[in-house]
Design a protein around this motif. Sequence first.
Motif, PDB file in Angstrom:
ATOM      1  N   TYR A  30      -6.041  -0.293  -7.355  1.00 50.49           N
ATOM      2  CA  TYR A  30      -5.245  -1.109  -6.374  1.00 50.49           C
ATOM      3  C   TYR A  30      -6.288  -2.152  -5.557  1.00 50.49           C
ATOM      4  O   TYR A  30      -7.287  -1.824  -5.069  1.00 50.49           O
ATOM      5  CB  TYR A  30      -4.719  -0.194  -5.127  1.00 50.49           C
ATOM      6  N   SER A  45     -13.831   2.833  -3.423  1.00 48.13           N
ATOM      7  CA  SER A  45     -12.846   2.195  -2.621  1.00 48.13           C
ATOM      8  C   SER A  45     -13.418   1.572  -1.361  1.00 48.13           C
ATOM      9  O   SER A  45     -14.641   1.760  -0.919  1.00 48.13           O
ATOM     10  CB  SER A  45     -11.982   3.419  -2.066  1.00 48.13           C
ATOM     11  N   ASP A  92       1.220   6.553  -7.067  1.00 45.29           N
ATOM     12  CA  ASP A  92       0.052   7.356  -7.329  1.00 45.29           C
ATOM     13  C   ASP A  92       0.400   8.789  -7.278  1.00 45.29           C
ATOM     14  O   ASP A  92      -0.073   9.718  -8.142  1.00 45.29           O
ATOM     15  CB  ASP A  92      -1.095   6.951  -6.163  1.00 45.29           C
ATOM     16  N   GLU A  93       1.025   9.176  -6.252  1.00 35.59           N
ATOM     17  CA  GLU A  93       1.614  10.696  -6.177  1.00 35.59           C
ATOM     18  C   GLU A  93       2.598  10.800  -7.458  1.00 35.59           C
ATOM     19  O   GLU A  93       2.584  12.140  -7.808  1.00 35.59           O
ATOM     20  CB  GLU A  93       2.737  10.860  -4.952  1.00 35.59           C
ATOM     21  N   PRO A 132       0.820  -1.195  -0.110  1.00 33.07           N
ATOM     22  CA  PRO A 132      -0.111   0.001  -0.007  1.00 33.07           C
ATOM     23  C   PRO A 132       0.922   1.283   0.078  1.00 33.07           C
ATOM     24  O   PRO A 132       0.631   2.242  -0.700  1.00 33.07           O
ATOM     25  CB  PRO A 132      -1.026  -0.037   1.322  1.00 33.07           C
ATOM     26  N   LYS A 133       1.766   1.307   0.767  1.00 29.07           N
ATOM     27  CA  LYS A 133       2.813   2.551   0.755  1.00 29.07           C
ATOM     28  C   LYS A 133       3.545   2.829  -0.611  1.00 29.07           C
ATOM     29  O   LYS A 133       3.455   3.978  -0.872  1.00 29.07           O
ATOM     30  CB  LYS A 133       3.932   2.139   1.988  1.00 29.07           C
ATOM     31  N   GLN A 181       0.689   4.140  -2.705  1.00 26.92           N
ATOM     32  CA  GLN A 181       0.713   5.584  -2.482  1.00 26.92           C
ATOM     33  C   GLN A 181       1.785   6.413  -3.318  1.00 26.92           C
ATOM     34  O   GLN A 181       1.327   7.615  -3.796  1.00 26.92           O
ATOM     35  CB  GLN A 181       0.706   5.870  -1.196  1.00 26.92           C
TER      36      GLN A 181
END
Length: 325
Positions: free
Chosen positions: A61, A118, A44-45, A37-38, A41
């Motif tokens: 995701y 989500s 995605d950024e 998940p990290k 993220q």
Amino acid sequence: MSLEMALRDNEKGSYQRALNFLTANEPEKRLDVRLSPKSFQLLDEQAHALYGDAKYPRLQYSAVDSRVIINTVPTALHSGSASGLQHLISRSVRNTLVRLNMDELCDDVLSVGDSEYSIVDDQGRTSIKTPDGGLKYSDEEGKEALTIVIEAGFSESYQELKKAIKLWLNQFECHTAMIIFFTENPNFRSPTNEGNNTCSVTERGLFESAMEHTRRVSPFGPYCFRGHTWFGTMATATIEVLKKNPTTGRIKTKKQKVVLNGQMMVQGDSVDVGLTIGDAFPPNHVAIEDIREEPVLLATHWLRKILASGARKTAETRFYKTFKK
């Protein structure tokens, strides 16, 4: 925290592969890669920094298997068929309700459009997905339930589409899903431009005339011009409807071959792909209990038009994207 420190050692290669894919941003491509998940993220950024709020590339995701799915801009056949089916199903549901004198329920069935969904599971893991199309139920109090999702596949593999559909059915509590899957023969290959990055008005006119001629005589292809195939024959177009039993959890499927070797396979004014009125409403909706199994039929001529238009638009998009703006 630096990017190097944020990423696990065993994820650096996968992350870089995903970032390279995003940077290249070649049309009609898909990448599946496993990331935490990290890491998702961070990716995605990076995607937002590169493309802002652009619709594509699209990142999704799945927390169930730590899978990132990246789609670049799809073919017009992919996107057009999904939106076309969404409209066609919505219209068919409405017509069926009116015929059964239950038109007061029509306004409770809405199109999904381009909505992002989500969900957080019982372990705190978040999954993020955007369907290609679908329907949702919304009551007078504004409570909503996703009822039908549509996933279209052209360059993706059928098995990857099935994974996406099972996530919708198992994690997002949707009980009906539709896959429309295409194959093209021969597969399109982008031509080498050899430095010619302009297209004259005359050339555009000749190309459009060739595309219109093909649409009239062979709407499912091949769409050819100047010795190059811009869209090959639509070898297959298959619709598969999957339904999850809310009691047993078992998934039942029904497949309908719509196009085979460039020819429409369904006959008659309408086609039964396995959808019913009950699919457009929550499983516990009392008002439709007596008509839950009433079939929702899709108009054959509209289905043909949706697919044929997608084939032509895909050819046009591929042609014009070979030239710089």
